[in-house]
Write a protein that holds these residues in place. Structure first.
Motif, mmCIF file in Angstrom:
data_model
loop_
_atom_site.group_PDB
_atom_site.id
_atom_site.type_symbol
_atom_site.label_atom_id
_atom_site.label_comp_id
_atom_site.label_asym_id
_atom_site.label_seq_id
_atom_site.Cartn_x
_atom_site.Cartn_y
_atom_site.Cartn_z
ATOM 1 N N PHE A 1 0.832 -1.204 0.000
ATOM 2 C CA PHE A 1 0.000 0.000 0.000
ATOM 3 C C PHE A 1 0.862 1.246 0.000
ATOM 4 C CE2 PHE A 1 -2.020 3.379 2.502
ATOM 5 C CZ PHE A 1 -3.154 3.614 1.738
ATOM 6 N N PHE A 2 1.927 1.231 0.808
ATOM 7 C CA PHE A 2 2.790 2.409 0.882
ATOM 8 C C PHE A 2 3.697 2.504 -0.341
ATOM 9 C CE2 PHE A 2 1.790 1.469 5.347
ATOM 10 C CZ PHE A 2 1.234 2.676 5.715
ATOM 11 N N ALA A 3 4.110 1.363 -0.870
ATOM 12 C CA ALA A 3 5.011 1.389 -2.015
ATOM 13 C C ALA A 3 4.307 1.791 -3.295
ATOM 14 C CB ALA A 3 5.671 0.017 -2.188
ATOM 15 N N VAL A 4 3.065 1.318 -3.488
ATOM 16 C CA VAL A 4 2.361 1.522 -4.752
ATOM 17 C C VAL A 4 1.389 2.691 -4.679
ATOM 18 C CG1 VAL A 4 0.850 0.462 -6.462
ATOM 19 C CG2 VAL A 4 2.595 -0.918 -5.314
ATOM 20 N N VAL A 5 0.552 2.698 -3.654
ATOM 21 C CA VAL A 5 -0.498 3.719 -3.569
ATOM 22 C C VAL A 5 0.056 5.035 -3.036
ATOM 23 C CG1 VAL A 5 -2.742 4.301 -2.585
ATOM 24 C CG2 VAL A 5 -2.247 1.934 -3.262
ATOM 25 N N LYS A 6 0.770 4.965 -1.951
ATOM 26 C CA LYS A 6 1.286 6.177 -1.310
ATOM 27 C C LYS A 6 2.669 6.572 -1.807
ATOM 28 C CE LYS A 6 -2.041 7.050 1.687
ATOM 29 N NZ LYS A 6 -2.816 8.331 1.662
ATOM 30 N N THR A 7 3.299 5.707 -2.567
ATOM 31 C CA THR A 7 4.686 5.895 -3.033
ATOM 32 C C THR A 7 5.612 6.294 -1.882
ATOM 33 O OG1 THR A 7 4.340 8.210 -3.691
ATOM 34 C CG2 THR A 7 3.954 6.500 -5.367
ATOM 35 N N ASP A 8 5.332 5.753 -0.706
ATOM 36 C CA ASP A 8 6.187 5.972 0.458
ATOM 37 C C ASP A 8 7.142 4.783 0.535
ATOM 38 O OD1 ASP A 8 7.398 6.450 2.872
ATOM 39 O OD2 ASP A 8 5.549 6.907 3.962
#
Length: 240
Positions: free
Chosen positions: A34-41
């Motif tokens: 979720f953070f890598a793809v959606v939030k780019t975090d």
């Protein structure tokens, strides 16, 4: 007037998080994608992947951590660390990790070049349950190369039984018959370059491989079908 709430203290525990993460430096969120793809975090995702790999031994998380180190997203760009995480992913049963560890060993990226060890990794990724056609293709490529001198690999037996293995390690010698078996296996799994090279071998023939017009036509047709589907002979690496 009666008290409508007979419990004067419905929340006896004022702490909204009675079970805090024992390590405040670790992100408790279990969804790093979720953070890598959606939030780019990527940094936050990397922390979770690293914990899942180092503490949970999840091969897919080790693989993701290796990709972060290869690209420099979410973690420092470090080929050696990327290789270490690909190796760990492979150790924990993640076939794409074996395939990528083999690529780095073959090329000498992040580690010393070691073709026999790379072939072991490609074998794991190629055969069941990995079934990564690109790994089969890498092995076929090596079996089609002519070599003047080949280093003896250590004992351990990397060649699978369906390729005539079982007798311990042998030098990686040119062997078109084994190469063709690998190309056919890759083609069965939708890998265009494998189909194309199998067609070439059946058209021209090679040592131990007789020309076969019928099989040439079959693999040529499959190559053309995959070109129409994917727009080119090549494809991306499956499972990544």
């Amino acid at each position: 007037n009666p008290n409508p709430n007979p419990n004067p203290n419905p929340n006896p525990n004022p702490n909204p998080n009675p079970h805090p993460d024992p390590n405040p430096h670790l992100d408790p969120n279990p969804h790093p994608e979720f953070f890598a793809v959606v939030k780019t975090d990527h940094e936050r995702a990397a922390r979770i992947f690293q914990r899942n790999c180092d503490e949970g031994n999840y091969g897919s998380s080790c693989f993701s951590m290796a990709r972060f180190h290869i690209t420099g997203k979410g973690a420092e760009q470090d080929d050696a660390k990327a290789f270490a995480y690909f190796e760990k992913a492979c150790k924990h049963g993640h076939a794409p990790g074996c395939y990528h560890a083999g690529l780095l060993k073959r090329s000498g990226v992040g580690t010393a070049p070691n073709l026999p060890s790379a072939m072991k990794d490609f074998t794991v990724a190629c055969q069941d349950p990995g079934n990564i056609p690109e790994a089969c293709y890498e092995m076929a490529t090596q079996f089609l190369k002519a070599r003047d001198a080949v280093a003896e690999p250590k004992k351990g037996g990397w060649l699978p039984g369906w390729l005539g293995g079982g007798g311990g390690d042998k030098p990686i010698e040119r062997d078109p018959v084994k190469a063709l078996k690998l190309l056919e296996r890759g083609c069965e799994r939708g890998h265009g370059p494998s189909c194309f090279n199998a067609a070439v071998m059946y058209k021209k023939g090679d040592t131990g491989v007789a020309p076969d017009p019928e099989k040439f036509a079959r693999y040529k047709a499959e190559t053309q079908r995959l070109v129409k589907v994917h727009g080119s002979v090549g494809q991306g690496v499956r499972g990544t």
